[in-house]
Design a protein around this motif. Structure first.
Motif, PDB file in Angstrom:
ATOM      1  N   LYS A 153       0.813  -1.312   0.050  1.00  0.00           N
ATOM      2  CA  LYS A 153       0.019   0.134   0.007  1.00  0.00           C
ATOM      3  C   LYS A 153       1.005   1.211   0.009  1.00  0.00           C
ATOM      4  O   LYS A 153       0.724   2.304  -0.822  1.00  0.00           O
ATOM      5  CB  LYS A 153      -0.865   0.081   1.311  1.00  0.00           C
ATOM      6  CG  LYS A 153      -2.011  -1.088   1.312  1.00  0.00           C
ATOM      7  CD  LYS A 153      -2.753  -1.232   2.511  1.00  0.00           C
ATOM      8  CE  LYS A 153      -2.028  -1.216   3.900  1.00  0.00           C
ATOM      9  NZ  LYS A 153      -1.392  -2.673   3.974  1.00  0.00           N
ATOM     10  N   THR A 154       1.795   1.348   0.982  1.00  0.00           N
ATOM     11  CA  THR A 154       2.657   2.521   0.986  1.00  0.00           C
ATOM     12  C   THR A 154       3.659   2.560  -0.427  1.00  0.00           C
ATOM     13  O   THR A 154       3.710   3.718  -0.952  1.00  0.00           O
ATOM     14  CB  THR A 154       3.506   2.333   2.334  1.00  0.00           C
ATOM     15  OG1 THR A 154       2.719   2.277   3.349  1.00  0.00           O
ATOM     16  CG2 THR A 154       4.512   3.457   2.127  1.00  0.00           C
ATOM     17  N   SER A 155       4.047   1.363  -0.796  1.00  0.00           N
ATOM     18  CA  SER A 155       4.983   1.651  -1.954  1.00  0.00           C
ATOM     19  C   SER A 155       4.097   2.047  -3.015  1.00  0.00           C
ATOM     20  O   SER A 155       4.281   2.767  -4.102  1.00  0.00           O
ATOM     21  CB  SER A 155       5.254   0.216  -2.465  1.00  0.00           C
ATOM     22  OG  SER A 155       5.963  -0.454  -1.321  1.00  0.00           O
ATOM     23  N   THR A 189       3.727   0.488   8.185  1.00  0.00           N
ATOM     24  CA  THR A 189       3.312   1.834   8.270  1.00  0.00           C
ATOM     25  C   THR A 189       2.642   1.574   9.744  1.00  0.00           C
ATOM     26  O   THR A 189       2.045   0.585  10.279  1.00  0.00           O
ATOM     27  CB  THR A 189       2.036   2.088   7.362  1.00  0.00           C
ATOM     28  OG1 THR A 189       2.500   1.924   6.157  1.00  0.00           O
ATOM     29  CG2 THR A 189       1.436   3.476   7.675  1.00  0.00           C
ATOM     30  N   ASP A 198      -1.338   7.622   7.415  1.00  0.00           N
ATOM     31  CA  ASP A 198      -0.330   8.725   6.848  1.00  0.00           C
ATOM     32  C   ASP A 198      -1.178   9.013   5.503  1.00  0.00           C
ATOM     33  O   ASP A 198      -2.021   8.465   5.066  1.00  0.00           O
ATOM     34  CB  ASP A 198       0.956   8.076   6.653  1.00  0.00           C
ATOM     35  CG  ASP A 198       1.890   9.319   6.284  1.00  0.00           C
ATOM     36  OD1 ASP A 198       1.853  10.450   6.775  1.00  0.00           O
ATOM     37  OD2 ASP A 198       2.992   8.986   5.964  1.00  0.00           O
ATOM     38  N   ASP A 242      -2.927   6.240   3.545  1.00  0.00           N
ATOM     39  CA  ASP A 242      -2.272   5.017   3.531  1.00  0.00           C
ATOM     40  C   ASP A 242      -2.562   4.366   4.863  1.00  0.00           C
ATOM     41  O   ASP A 242      -1.662   4.920   5.979  1.00  0.00           O
ATOM     42  CB  ASP A 242      -0.968   5.430   3.108  1.00  0.00           C
ATOM     43  CG  ASP A 242       0.033   4.150   3.278  1.00  0.00           C
ATOM     44  OD1 ASP A 242      -0.456   2.890   3.214  1.00  0.00           O
ATOM     45  OD2 ASP A 242       1.174   4.341   3.392  1.00  0.00           O
TER      46      ASP A 242
END
Ligand code: GTP
Ligand code: MG
Length: 220
Positions: A34-36, A53, A57, A76
């Protein structure tokens, strides 16, 4: 570029530089990417290090769709169970969800239904969802076929893409499609509830398709 004063819906009076603001959430098990995915989209960067995470964020990105400036506030969320109370508090008011699993991780695919339940429980009824099978660059480690992903999406009544944050496959397409689906839904509900709209943009349908939509699934 007109229309800045037309829309009252979701308009932030403090910032006149956009026509709409959409709040989007990326959800799914820990480590699915997800963050990527967000970093690839917002910063065009990728790192293979995994920094899970903590909590939640967000990043902001303004896109242009059909002569409209759409400001995306993209949240995110942490996939880890222990942050669930925090993250679900952010579901309210989200207009779109990117529900992500990892094509190399069966468990993440099996969890999709639970994430759908979370959406149904905590978000508003009109929230739009796209199912995303990430890491499609890892064909050799694949355990979830594209067909199973598509079938599940059909069953859930949502659209489906396979993506790679690493190789930048379909990342932009997912966000653009989600924005389009939300715009369509919005003009639908404005048609049925015209009181929500003050001004001339009523009934504008934003139906132009991104080219990649012909074959949204990953070919790698
Ligand atoms: P949580 O924050 O714990 O919920 O995880 P997350 O879903 O944000 O995962 P994250 O983006 O941190 O990625 C997890 C790991 O997968 C990292 O090592 C990434 O480099 C890797 N990764 C993410 N996307 C891809 C992808 O498309 N392809 C490949 N090969 N690796 C990826
Ligand atoms: Mg993360």
């Amino acid at each position: 570029m007109g229309g800045g004063g037309d829309m009252k819906w979701q308009k932030d009076a403090a910032d006149q530089n956009f026509d709409y603001m959409f709040k989007l959430l990326i959800i799914g098990n820990s480590s699915v990417g997800k963050t990527s995915f967000l970093f690839r989209y917002a910063d065009d960067s990728f790192t293979s290090a995994f920094v899970s995470t903590v909590g939640i964020d967000f990043k902001v990105k303004t896109v242009f769709r059909h002569d409209k400036r759409v400001k995306l506030q993209i949240w995110d969320t942490a996939g880890q169970e222990r942050y669930r109370t925090i993250t679900t508090a952010y579901y309210r008011g989200a207009m779109g969800f990117i529900l992500m699993y990892d094509i190399t991780n069966e468990e993440s695919f099996n969890s999709v239904q639970d994430w759908v339940t979370q959406i149904k429980t905590y978000s508003w009824d009109n929230a739009q969802v796209i199912l995303v099978g990430n890491k499609c660059d890892m064909e050799e480690e694949r355990v979830v076929s594209q067909e199973r992903g598509r079938q599940l999406a059909d069953q859930l009544g949502v659209e489906f893409y396979e993506t790679s944050a690493k190789e930048n496959i379909n990342v932009k397409a997912v966000f653009e499609r989600l924005v389009d689906i939300i715009c369509d839904k919005m003009s639908e509900s404005l048609d049925s509830e015209p009181a929500m709209l003050a001004g001339g943009a009523r009934g504008q349908r934003l139906t132009e398709q991104p080219q990649s939509n012909n074959n949204p699934a990953c070919n790698c």
